[in-house]
Design a protein around this motif. Sequence first.
Motif, PDB file in Angstrom:
ATOM      1  N   ALA A   1      28.951 -80.731-106.762  1.00 53.89           N
ATOM      2  CA  ALA A   1      28.211 -81.283-107.899  1.00 53.89           C
ATOM      3  C   ALA A   1      29.111 -82.153-108.769  1.00 53.89           C
ATOM      4  N   ALA A   2      30.371 -81.759-108.886  1.00 58.22           N
ATOM      5  CA  ALA A   2      31.304 -82.505-109.735  1.00 58.22           C
ATOM      6  C   ALA A   2      31.697 -83.854-109.135  1.00 58.22           C
ATOM      7  N   SER A   3      31.634 -83.972-107.810  1.00 53.91           N
ATOM      8  CA  SER A   3      32.121 -85.202-107.181  1.00 53.91           C
ATOM      9  C   SER A   3      31.028 -86.043-106.529  1.00 53.91           C
ATOM     10  N   ALA A   4      29.800 -85.558-106.505  1.00 51.98           N
ATOM     11  CA  ALA A   4      28.712 -86.276-105.839  1.00 51.98           C
ATOM     12  C   ALA A   4      27.831 -86.986-106.870  1.00 51.98           C
ATOM     13  N   ALA A   5      26.942 -87.833-106.354  1.00 50.83           N
ATOM     14  CA  ALA A   5      25.968 -88.529-107.199  1.00 50.83           C
ATOM     15  C   ALA A   5      24.617 -88.526-106.491  1.00 50.83           C
ATOM     16  N   GLY A   6      23.569 -88.840-107.232  1.00 51.75           N
ATOM     17  CA  GLY A   6      22.238 -89.000-106.653  1.00 51.75           C
ATOM     18  C   GLY A   6      21.723 -87.757-105.959  1.00 51.75           C
ATOM     19  N   ASP A   7      21.144 -87.982-104.777  1.00 53.35           N
ATOM     20  CA  ASP A   7      20.529 -86.883-104.021  1.00 53.35           C
ATOM     21  C   ASP A   7      21.513 -85.765-103.718  1.00 53.35           C
ATOM     22  N   LEU A   8      22.730 -86.119-103.343  1.00 55.58           N
ATOM     23  CA  LEU A   8      23.701 -85.090-102.974  1.00 55.58           C
ATOM     24  C   LEU A   8      24.074 -84.237-104.183  1.00 55.58           C
ATOM     25  N   ARG A   9      24.223 -84.858-105.349  1.00 52.53           N
ATOM     26  CA  ARG A   9      24.520 -84.082-106.565  1.00 52.53           C
ATOM     27  C   ARG A   9      23.364 -83.136-106.869  1.00 52.53           C
ATOM     28  N   VAL A  10      22.136 -83.625-106.765  1.00 49.83           N
ATOM     29  CA  VAL A  10      20.977 -82.761-107.019  1.00 49.83           C
ATOM     30  C   VAL A  10      20.921 -81.633-105.994  1.00 49.83           C
ATOM     31  N   ASP A  11      21.236 -81.927-104.745  1.00 46.50           N
ATOM     32  CA  ASP A  11      21.288 -80.888-103.714  1.00 46.50           C
ATOM     33  C   ASP A  11      22.305 -79.818-104.104  1.00 46.50           C
ATOM     34  N   ALA A  12      23.493 -80.248-104.555  1.00 46.75           N
ATOM     35  CA  ALA A  12      24.524 -79.288-104.962  1.00 46.75           C
ATOM     36  C   ALA A  12      24.061 -78.460-106.161  1.00 46.75           C
ATOM     37  N   LEU A  13      23.412 -79.105-107.129  1.00 47.99           N
ATOM     38  CA  LEU A  13      22.904 -78.370-108.303  1.00 47.99           C
ATOM     39  C   LEU A  13      21.807 -77.387-107.898  1.00 47.99           C
ATOM     40  N   HIS A  14      20.974 -77.808-106.950  1.00 46.35           N
ATOM     41  CA  HIS A  14      19.903 -76.934-106.446  1.00 46.35           C
ATOM     42  C   HIS A  14      20.502 -75.703-105.764  1.00 46.35           C
ATOM     43  N   MET A  15      21.575 -75.907-104.988  1.00 41.48           N
ATOM     44  CA  MET A  15      22.223 -74.771-104.346  1.00 41.48           C
ATOM     45  C   MET A  15      22.926 -73.885-105.377  1.00 41.48           C
ATOM     46  N   LEU A  16      23.516 -74.493-106.395  1.00 39.53           N
ATOM     47  CA  LEU A  16      24.143 -73.715-107.471  1.00 39.53           C
ATOM     48  C   LEU A  16      23.125 -72.791-108.130  1.00 39.53           C
ATOM     49  N   ALA A  17      21.915 -73.311-108.364  1.00 40.93           N
ATOM     50  CA  ALA A  17      20.865 -72.492-108.978  1.00 40.93           C
ATOM     51  C   ALA A  17      20.490 -71.319-108.080  1.00 40.93           C
ATOM     52  N   LEU A  18      20.477 -71.555-106.773  1.00 45.08           N
ATOM     53  CA  LEU A  18      20.088 -70.492-105.842  1.00 45.08           C
ATOM     54  C   LEU A  18      21.122 -69.374-105.745  1.00 45.08           C
ATOM     55  N   VAL A  19      22.395 -69.686-106.016  1.00 40.57           N
ATOM     56  CA  VAL A  19      23.417 -68.639-105.929  1.00 40.57           C
ATOM     57  C   VAL A  19      23.772 -68.059-107.295  1.00 40.57           C
ATOM     58  N   ALA A  20      23.184 -68.605-108.353  1.00 40.57           N
ATOM     59  CA  ALA A  20      23.461 -68.086-109.697  1.00 40.57           C
ATOM     60  C   ALA A  20      22.851 -66.696-109.861  1.00 40.57           C
ATOM     61  N   PRO A  21      23.418 -65.859-110.724  1.00 38.29           N
ATOM     62  CA  PRO A  21      22.767 -64.587-111.054  1.00 38.29           C
ATOM     63  C   PRO A  21      21.362 -64.871-111.596  1.00 38.29           C
ATOM     64  N   LEU A  22      20.441 -63.947-111.362  1.00 38.79           N
ATOM     65  CA  LEU A  22      19.040 -64.170-111.709  1.00 38.79           C
ATOM     66  C   LEU A  22      18.869 -64.603-113.166  1.00 38.79           C
ATOM     67  N   ASP A  23      19.633 -63.994-114.067  1.00 40.01           N
ATOM     68  CA  ASP A  23      19.458 -64.319-115.486  1.00 40.01           C
ATOM     69  C   ASP A  23      19.995 -65.703-115.859  1.00 40.01           C
ATOM     70  N   GLU A  24      20.680 -66.378-114.926  1.00 40.24           N
ATOM     71  CA  GLU A  24      21.183 -67.733-115.174  1.00 40.24           C
ATOM     72  C   GLU A  24      20.397 -68.782-114.397  1.00 40.24           C
ATOM     73  N   GLN A  25      19.485 -68.327-113.553  1.00 42.17           N
ATOM     74  CA  GLN A  25      18.832 -69.269-112.641  1.00 42.17           C
ATOM     75  C   GLN A  25      17.893 -70.246-113.342  1.00 42.17           C
ATOM     76  N   ILE A  26      17.175 -69.810-114.360  1.00 44.74           N
ATOM     77  CA  ILE A  26      16.234 -70.727-115.013  1.00 44.74           C
ATOM     78  C   ILE A  26      16.988 -71.928-115.576  1.00 44.74           C
ATOM     79  N   ALA A  27      18.053 -71.670-116.320  1.00 47.46           N
ATOM     80  CA  ALA A  27      18.834 -72.778-116.887  1.00 47.46           C
ATOM     81  C   ALA A  27      19.403 -73.660-115.781  1.00 47.46           C
ATOM     82  N   ALA A  28      19.863 -73.058-114.691  1.00 49.11           N
ATOM     83  CA  ALA A  28      20.431 -73.836-113.588  1.00 49.11           C
ATOM     84  C   ALA A  28      19.368 -74.695-112.903  1.00 49.11           C
TER      85      ALA A  28
END
Length: 196
Positions: free
Chosen positions: A63-90
């Motif tokens: 997420a830190a080094s990508a842009a566009g679709d790939l950055r969003v993909d990385a952010l989407h994966m970050l949300a999926l691995v976040a603890p449940l109580d952090e997922q909404i914000a992610a």
Amino acid sequence: MTDPIIEQTQRARALGLEGEFAAARAILDELPPGHPNVAIERGRLLRTAGDPDAARPFFEAAAASAAGDLRVDALHMLALVAPLDEQIAAHETALREARDSAPNWVASLLNNLGMTYSELGDWDAALNVFEQALAEREQRDDPEATRIAKWMIAWTLRNLGRRDEALAMQTALKSELDALGESDPYVEEELGLLMG
């Protein structure tokens, strides 16, 4: 011409989905570790293998080094691995990015956000988000994805106790599938629950 790094990371991804983790790791080990595609696929591999905590730093790096679709993909994966109580914000962070730079991701991210709300037991919020996801799906020519979005709403309605509305939606989905000569075990399962 396809970028050879992207081609190899996609091979690794396919192997990971087949459970061939050692072969997938071997491919990734031959690629530049700082490349965002390599980082995201290494993270995906770890998540698929059942280690979301180990996957998280790779998604953060991508997420830190990508842009566009790939950055969003990385952010989407970050949300999926976040603890449940952090997922909404992610998920909301990923959605903001997608609306700005990768609109093709919006419906999927809304679906993921809806699933998080359902896991938290906030069915009203889940319904609202799934309805937004359906509106996004209906703007694109993808009947199968649109049917899935409708199924998510009907499933949520059943969980809200709004069984008549859920039954009407699942029945309509079954009729649509019947007309196509297709079936869906998830639609059948919901109909069984609603009519049983």
